[in-house]
Design a protein around this motif. Structure first.
Motif, PDB file in Angstrom:
ATOM      1  N   ARG A  98       0.845  -1.204   0.000  1.00  0.00           N
ATOM      2  CA  ARG A  98       0.000   0.000   0.000  1.00  0.00           C
ATOM      3  C   ARG A  98       0.874   1.247   0.000  1.00  0.00           C
ATOM      4  O   ARG A  98       0.601   2.228  -0.703  1.00  0.00           O
ATOM      5  N   THR A 174      -4.095  -0.113  -7.245  1.00  0.00           N
ATOM      6  CA  THR A 174      -4.348  -1.169  -6.268  1.00  0.00           C
ATOM      7  C   THR A 174      -4.628  -2.493  -6.966  1.00  0.00           C
ATOM      8  O   THR A 174      -4.128  -3.548  -6.565  1.00  0.00           O
ATOM      9  N   ASP A 192      -7.845  -1.246  -0.543  1.00  0.00           N
ATOM     10  CA  ASP A 192      -7.942   0.106  -1.079  1.00  0.00           C
ATOM     11  C   ASP A 192      -7.662   1.097   0.039  1.00  0.00           C
ATOM     12  O   ASP A 192      -7.883   0.792   1.213  1.00  0.00           O
TER      13      ASP A 192
END
Length: 196
Positions: A98, A174, A192
Motif C-alpha cells: 500500500r 491497487t 484500497d
C-alpha cells in the motif's frame, strides 16, 4: 497592505509543524501529479515559504528520505505490534505494498537518484522489518519455505515496474498491485486506501 495567504509565520516554534505540512503536501502532490512537478509547488500546497521547504528538504531526495522514514516507522511498529500473530507477514507486506502504491512518486525520485540515495541501508532496513514476519509465516505453513528476502525484494521491484508503467486497460494501481502479488503466488491482499 495585502493579507498574507497560508498559515501564519510562527518562526522556529513551527519547525516541526512546517516539516509535517511539507511531507503531507508532497505526498498529495506526488500522488496526483508524479514527482516531476516543480519543487516549490510543495511549499505552496503546504502553505509555507520556499525558505522553509529548503531548510527542511534541500532537495527531492531529502524529502523522499523523510517519507520513507515515516513509512519505515509505521512498518516497524506494525511488525512489533503483531509479532505473535501468524498473519504478521501478510499485514506488514500488505501495508508495504500500500505504501508503494501511495508513494510511487517518491520511489521514482529514488530510482532516478542513482548513487545519491543510501539504497543499501534502505534495503537492509526493509530486510530487517520483513525477516521476523517471514520466518513466522513459514513456520506456520502460511508461506512456502523456499521464499527468501531476496525474492520479496524482487517482487517489490516488479511491483514498482508495473505501477510506474501500467498496463493497457488497468483498473488502477491497487488492482495492478494485487495482480502482481497473485501472479507470483504471494497470499497477500492489498486493501484500497481509506476514503478521504
Amino acid at each position: 497592505m495585502p493579507e498574507r495567504k497560508g498559515r501564519p509565520n510562527l518562526g522556529p516554534a513551527a519547525a516541526d509543524q512546517n516539516r509535517s505540512a511539507l511531507v503531507s503536501a508532497a505526498r498529495r502532490i506526488y500522488a496526483r501529479h508524479g514527482h516531476e512537478v516543480p519543487f516549490n509547488t510543495i511549499a505552496k500546497e503546504a502553505g509555507v515559504g520556499q525558505g522553509s521547504l529548503y531548510r527542511h528538504f534541500p532537495n527531492r531526495i531529502a524529502l523522499a528520505m523523510a517519507v520513507f522514514e515515516e513509512n519505515f516507522l509505521e512498518l516497524e511498529e506494525l511488525a512489533r505490534e503483531h509479532a505473535a500473530d501468524p498473519r504478521c507477514f501478510e499485514l506488514v507486506f500488505a501495508r508495504l505494498v500500500r505504501q508503494c502504491v501511495d508513494s510511487l512518486g517518491f520511489i521514482g525520485i529514488i530510482a532516478s537518484a542513482g548513487r545519491d540515495f543510501p539504497l543499501d541501508a534502505t534495503i537492509g532496513r526493509l530486510a530487517a522489518v520483513l525477516t521476523g514476519p517471514l520466518d513466522r509465516a513459514q513456520r506456520e505453513g502460511l508461506l512456502r519455505d523456499t521464499l527468501t528476502i531476496d525474492d520479496l525484494l524482487l517482487i517489490l521491484r516488479m511491483l514498482y515496474g508495473t505501477l510506474s508503467h501500467g498496463v493497457p486497460g488497468d483498473a488502477g494501481p491497487t488492482v495492478l498491485a494485487q495482480r502482481v502479488l497473485d501472479l507470483v503466488g504471494l497470499p497477500v491482499r492489498v486493501a484500497d486506501p481509506p476514503p478521504g
